[in-house]
Write a protein that holds these residues in place. Structure first.
Motif, PDB file in Angstrom:
ATOM      1  N   ALA A  98       2.745 -13.391   1.022  1.00 31.02           N
ATOM      2  CA  ALA A  98       2.444 -12.956   2.385  1.00 31.02           C
ATOM      3  C   ALA A  98       2.842 -11.487   2.580  1.00 31.02           C
ATOM      4  N   GLU A  99       4.001 -11.114   2.061  1.00 28.93           N
ATOM      5  CA  GLU A  99       4.432  -9.724   2.156  1.00 28.93           C
ATOM      6  C   GLU A  99       3.519  -8.818   1.336  1.00 28.93           C
ATOM      7  N   HIS A 100       3.091  -9.290   0.176  1.00 28.59           N
ATOM      8  CA  HIS A 100       2.160  -8.520  -0.652  1.00 28.59           C
ATOM      9  C   HIS A 100       0.875  -8.244   0.126  1.00 28.59           C
ATOM     10  N   ALA A 101       0.365  -9.259   0.771  1.00 20.77           N
ATOM     11  CA  ALA A 101      -0.868  -9.102   1.558  1.00 20.77           C
ATOM     12  C   ALA A 101      -0.657  -8.120   2.709  1.00 20.77           C
ATOM     13  N   HIS A 102       0.507  -8.194   3.338  1.00 23.75           N
ATOM     14  CA  HIS A 102       0.809  -7.288   4.445  1.00 23.75           C
ATOM     15  C   HIS A 102       0.858  -5.839   3.972  1.00 23.75           C
ATOM     16  N   LEU A 103       1.525  -5.580   2.839  1.00 19.31           N
ATOM     17  CA  LEU A 103       1.595  -4.221   2.318  1.00 19.31           C
ATOM     18  C   LEU A 103       0.215  -3.722   1.874  1.00 19.31           C
ATOM     19  N   ALA A 104      -0.591  -4.615   1.313  1.00 20.58           N
ATOM     20  CA  ALA A 104      -1.940  -4.225   0.918  1.00 20.58           C
ATOM     21  C   ALA A 104      -2.769  -3.837   2.138  1.00 20.58           C
ATOM     22  N   GLU A 105      -2.575  -4.557   3.237  1.00 20.36           N
ATOM     23  CA  GLU A 105      -3.286  -4.235   4.474  1.00 20.36           C
ATOM     24  C   GLU A 105      -2.850  -2.865   5.004  1.00 20.36           C
TER      25      GLU A 105
END
Length: 352
Positions: free
Chosen positions: A244-251
């Motif tokens: 979830a954090e990975h997705a947030h940083l990618a966004e």
């Protein structure tokens, strides 16, 4: 760990980490990293911010000298682009920082990729293989000078006659030489003249193949080459939280698309690192999360141990927000990774 020489590593606009590439921030960051048990800090060299020329950029070599003076244990590794410094001047600076640090200094030779640092200043920016040929001659001269030798050299780019620097290194034969780059000229350069090869973040099977290739190259009487890996870490109590954090940083990173397009336009298309990164989208620089250090605390520790078993001794790590995630890593992941590495052999994995 990577010094925050140009601020955030994953996304420039993150409300949890306001942009800050100041000396004050970097000094505090490195001192805390040392207290947390990190082994090394890499101070990347750029004269102009590679992401956005309107943003601040820390100067690498003056910062490295200052960090050497205020720290006591952590290794200070300063990157250098040979085209920016004459080898005699640079070697003298390196020996001085080695003295200030009492034997904790290393040079990371990077043969440049961002023409925006060179052409607007009227500096030459030769094509890829010519930069490596220049870098090989430059490193030969620097290597002799930082070893205390009287150097006489006549080559295509440099001419020195009975040139010797004093005082010589009082702590070891010479400071450590780190070399980055994965092209054929880069591999040949590190095999011939480096102590440690920095590999960009990528999957384990790729790293194994790279190490096998360079390890098979002749090194004369030099000791075996050592290996380091760049990686961006996202560790959480559970795998789902990390993803979830990975997705947030990618966004967040997607908001930097226009700046990244400018950076790509300024980058030599022959640079292997940039081609590899484009083929493996990731968060962070120099391969970032492509190394797979995203997951639960145990998963990240196990992946570090697997890279260590493949030959990686030094992990140059990035985080965001840097301070908070560096503390999390030191508390939750590093003890697990070191225990796994110790169980797998005598060599100790260094986390940096």
């Amino acid at each position: 760990m990577w010094a925050a020489v140009h601020g955030n590593r994953a996304a420039l606009n993150d409300p949890r980490e306001p942009y800050d590439a100041s000396w004050e921030r970097n000094r505090a960051l490195v001192l805390e990293a040392e207290a947390l048990g990190f082994d090394s800090v890499l101070v990347a060299q750029h004269t102009v911010n590679p992401h956005d020329r309107t943003r601040d950029q820390l100067e690498a070599w003056t910062a490295a000298a200052a960090l050497a003076a205020v720290t006591s244990k952590i290794e200070i590794i300063a990157a250098i682009k040979p085209l920016l410094q004459h080898p005699a001047t640079l070697a003298k600076m390196a020996l001085q920082i080695e003295a200030i640090s009492r034997g904790r200094f290393g040079l990371n030779v990077v043969n440049a990729w961002n023409r925006a640092e060179f052409e607007p200043a009227g500096l030459p920016f030769p094509e890829h293989d010519a930069r490596y040929a220049y870098g090989a001659e430059w490193l030969k001269v620097v290597g002799g000078l930082i070893s205390g030798e009287a150097v006489t050299h006549e080559g295509e780019h440099f001419r020195l006659t009975d040139y010797r620097l004093r005082p010589a290194d009082a702590y070891r034969a010479r400071p450590a030489l780190y070399v980055g780059g994965e092209s054929e000229p880069a591999r040949e350069l590190v095999a011939q003249a480096g102590d440690v090869w920095f590999i960009n973040g990528q999957p384990l099977e790729n790293v194994r193949a790279l190490i096998a290739d360079v390890a098979a190259r002749p090194r004369g009487e030099a000791p075996p080459l050592r290996y380091g890996l760049a990686a961006f870490v996202i560790a959480r109590p559970t795998h789902a939280e990390a993803e979830a954090e990975h997705a947030h940083l990618a966004e967040l990173a997607a908001q930097d698309a226009e700046l990244k397009a400018v950076q790509r336009a300024n980058t030599d298309p022959k640079v292997v690192m940039m081609r590899a990164i484009a083929s493996r989208p990731s968060v962070g620089s120099n391969g970032g999360t492509a190394a797979g250090l995203v997951g639960s605390y145990a998963e990240v520790a196990e992946r570090i141990a697997a890279f260590h078993a493949a030959g990686i001794e030094l992990f140059m790590l990035q985080f965001q927000p840097f301070e908070a995630e560096m503390r999390r890593f030191a508390a939750e992941v590093a003890p697990l990774a070191r225990a796994l590495a110790a169980a797998g052999g005598d060599r100790r994995a260094a986390v940096s």
